[in-house]
Design a protein around this motif. Structure first.
Motif, PDB file in Angstrom:
ATOM      1  N   VAL A  69       0.839  -1.199   0.000  1.00 20.68           N
ATOM      2  CA  VAL A  69       0.000   0.000   0.000  1.00 20.68           C
ATOM      3  C   VAL A  69       0.875   1.251   0.000  1.00 20.68           C
ATOM      4  N   ILE A  70       1.914   1.251   0.850  1.00 23.50           N
ATOM      5  CA  ILE A  70       2.837   2.386   0.888  1.00 23.50           C
ATOM      6  C   ILE A  70       3.517   2.555  -0.464  1.00 23.50           C
ATOM      7  N   GLY A  71       3.901   1.448  -1.070  1.00 22.97           N
ATOM      8  CA  GLY A  71       4.559   1.503  -2.368  1.00 22.97           C
ATOM      9  C   GLY A  71       3.711   2.188  -3.424  1.00 22.97           C
ATOM     10  N   ARG A  72       2.414   1.912  -3.421  1.00 21.03           N
ATOM     11  CA  ARG A  72       1.525   2.552  -4.387  1.00 21.03           C
ATOM     12  C   ARG A  72       1.436   4.055  -4.160  1.00 21.03           C
ATOM     13  N   LYS A  73       1.420   4.460  -2.895  1.00 25.44           N
ATOM     14  CA  LYS A  73       1.386   5.892  -2.587  1.00 25.44           C
ATOM     15  C   LYS A  73       2.683   6.565  -3.046  1.00 25.44           C
ATOM     16  N   MET A  74       3.797   5.878  -2.863  1.00 17.02           N
ATOM     17  CA  MET A  74       5.080   6.426  -3.286  1.00 17.02           C
ATOM     18  C   MET A  74       5.198   6.479  -4.808  1.00 17.02           C
ATOM     19  N   ASP A  75       4.597   5.519  -5.496  1.00 19.31           N
ATOM     20  CA  ASP A  75       4.570   5.551  -6.958  1.00 19.31           C
ATOM     21  C   ASP A  75       3.952   6.855  -7.452  1.00 19.31           C
ATOM     22  N   LYS A  76       2.816   7.211  -6.864  1.00 21.56           N
ATOM     23  CA  LYS A  76       2.098   8.417  -7.274  1.00 21.56           C
ATOM     24  C   LYS A  76       2.925   9.662  -7.000  1.00 21.56           C
ATOM     25  N   GLN A  77       3.518   9.745  -5.810  1.00 19.70           N
ATOM     26  CA  GLN A  77       4.317  10.915  -5.460  1.00 19.70           C
ATOM     27  C   GLN A  77       5.540  11.032  -6.363  1.00 19.70           C
ATOM     28  N   ALA A  78       6.194   9.920  -6.639  1.00 22.33           N
ATOM     29  CA  ALA A  78       7.384   9.934  -7.494  1.00 22.33           C
ATOM     30  C   ALA A  78       7.054  10.434  -8.891  1.00 22.33           C
ATOM     31  N   GLU A  79       5.924  10.023  -9.434  1.00 25.96           N
ATOM     32  CA  GLU A  79       5.526  10.464 -10.771  1.00 25.96           C
ATOM     33  C   GLU A  79       5.277  11.965 -10.795  1.00 25.96           C
ATOM     34  N   GLU A  80       4.698  12.493  -9.732  1.00 19.52           N
ATOM     35  CA  GLU A  80       4.467  13.935  -9.669  1.00 19.52           C
ATOM     36  C   GLU A  80       5.786  14.698  -9.610  1.00 19.52           C
ATOM     37  N   ILE A  81       6.734  14.201  -8.844  1.00 19.19           N
ATOM     38  CA  ILE A  81       8.028  14.877  -8.759  1.00 19.19           C
ATOM     39  C   ILE A  81       8.730  14.849 -10.120  1.00 19.19           C
ATOM     40  N   LYS A  82       8.687  13.708 -10.789  1.00 17.68           N
ATOM     41  CA  LYS A  82       9.314  13.586 -12.113  1.00 17.68           C
ATOM     42  C   LYS A  82       8.748  14.608 -13.091  1.00 17.68           C
ATOM     43  N   SER A  83       7.438  14.782 -13.068  1.00 16.19           N
ATOM     44  CA  SER A  83       6.794  15.626 -14.075  1.00 16.19           C
ATOM     45  C   SER A  83       6.791  17.104 -13.722  1.00 16.19           C
ATOM     46  N   GLU A  84       6.946  17.434 -12.426  1.00  9.19           N
ATOM     47  CA  GLU A  84       6.743  18.819 -12.011  1.00  9.19           C
ATOM     48  C   GLU A  84       7.966  19.517 -11.429  1.00  9.19           C
ATOM     49  N   VAL A  85       9.065  18.777 -11.208  1.00  6.93           N
ATOM     50  CA  VAL A  85      10.248  19.396 -10.598  1.00  6.93           C
ATOM     51  C   VAL A  85      11.414  19.334 -11.580  1.00  6.93           C
ATOM     52  N   PRO A  86      11.772  20.434 -12.203  1.00  8.03           N
ATOM     53  CA  PRO A  86      12.877  20.433 -13.164  1.00  8.03           C
ATOM     54  C   PRO A  86      14.213  20.182 -12.467  1.00  8.03           C
ATOM     55  N   GLY A  87      15.063  19.436 -13.135  1.00  6.79           N
ATOM     56  CA  GLY A  87      16.396  19.177 -12.584  1.00  6.79           C
ATOM     57  C   GLY A  87      16.460  18.044 -11.591  1.00  6.79           C
ATOM     58  N   ALA A  88      15.315  17.410 -11.303  1.00  6.66           N
ATOM     59  CA  ALA A  88      15.285  16.331 -10.313  1.00  6.66           C
ATOM     60  C   ALA A  88      15.444  14.984 -10.999  1.00  6.66           C
ATOM     61  N   LYS A  89      16.333  14.162 -10.472  1.00  2.00           N
ATOM     62  CA  LYS A  89      16.463  12.774 -10.912  1.00  2.00           C
ATOM     63  C   LYS A  89      15.749  11.927  -9.863  1.00  2.00           C
TER      64      LYS A  89
END
Length: 223
Positions: A69-89
């Protein structure tokens, strides 16, 4: 003898999990590794791999259905960071997220004060972190292998602290944050080239579930 036996069991358990991980998705991997040994296995892996982010996140895993369950929540957050934070790996690791910024994104050369442009980048990250308040953040400063050990240690600590101070001054609770200066001890890239050294001069955010998220995930897993 008991300590040695438990250590051997943890290593064996991780070996079994690692050998089967190719057949699992990211959420399932977190659940499996958490079941295999939690903090003990995390410490072993982090030390052996020279990857403190990997070790720290694996050490915080819950495992089982709750971990999934935690993993699924982290999946969503990670995708948002990838798409919305420039310069972030961004890398999903088991039940956590590693967000890496090259020091060039945040700092001037050999400096620990944030550049003006860095504030915009961190503001984008802060927006997402505030959407997911039930997480802990470990901020690690890293350097390349040039320069004196003591100097690199101090610089890595100052950079991690500088980032943490900006976050807390812009709405992130200090209770969520831990800072660590890693000096030159954990390179992810080669130090044999200028490009590799530049990549090793980095700041990493380790995002893991706090106790509230773990408790909520456990309740959700039983529904």
């Amino acid at each position: 003898m008991k300590i040695i036996r438990n250590l051997g069991i943890s290593v064996l358990a991780f070996s079994m999990v690692a050998s089967s991980c190719n057949n699992l998705n990211r959420s399932q991997k977190g659940a499996a590794v958490g079941t295999a040994g939690g903090a003990g296995v995390g410490a072993i892996i982090g030390k052996a791999a020279g990857n403190t982010a990997l070790g720290a996140i694996i050490g915080a895993t819950v495992g089982g259905v709750t971990g999934a369950v935690i993993g699924r929540k982290m999946d969503k957050q990670a995708e948002e960071i990838k798409s919305e934070v420039p310069g972030a790996k961004v890398e999903r690791v088991d039940e956590g997220i590693v967000v890496e910024f090259s020091s060039a994104v945040l700092f001037g050369f050999d400096q620990s004060n944030l550049q003006g442009a860095a504030q915009g980048t961190l503001n984008d990250l802060i927006t997402i972190l505030n959407k997911y308040p039930d997480t802990n953040l470990e901020i690690q400063g890293h350097t390349d292998n040039t320069g004196a050990d003591a100097y690199n240690q101090t610089l890595s600590e100052k950079r991690a602290s500088s980032v943490a101070s900006y976050l807390t001054s812009n709405g992130i609770k200090s209770s969520r944050i831990k800072t660590v200066g890693m000096s030159k001890n954990y390179p992810k890239y080669t130090n044999e080239t200028a490009e590799g050294r530049a990549q090793n001069r980095r700041v990493e955010f380790l995002i893991t579930a706090n106790e509230k998220m773990k408790a909520d995930a456990e309740k959700e897993s039983k529904q």
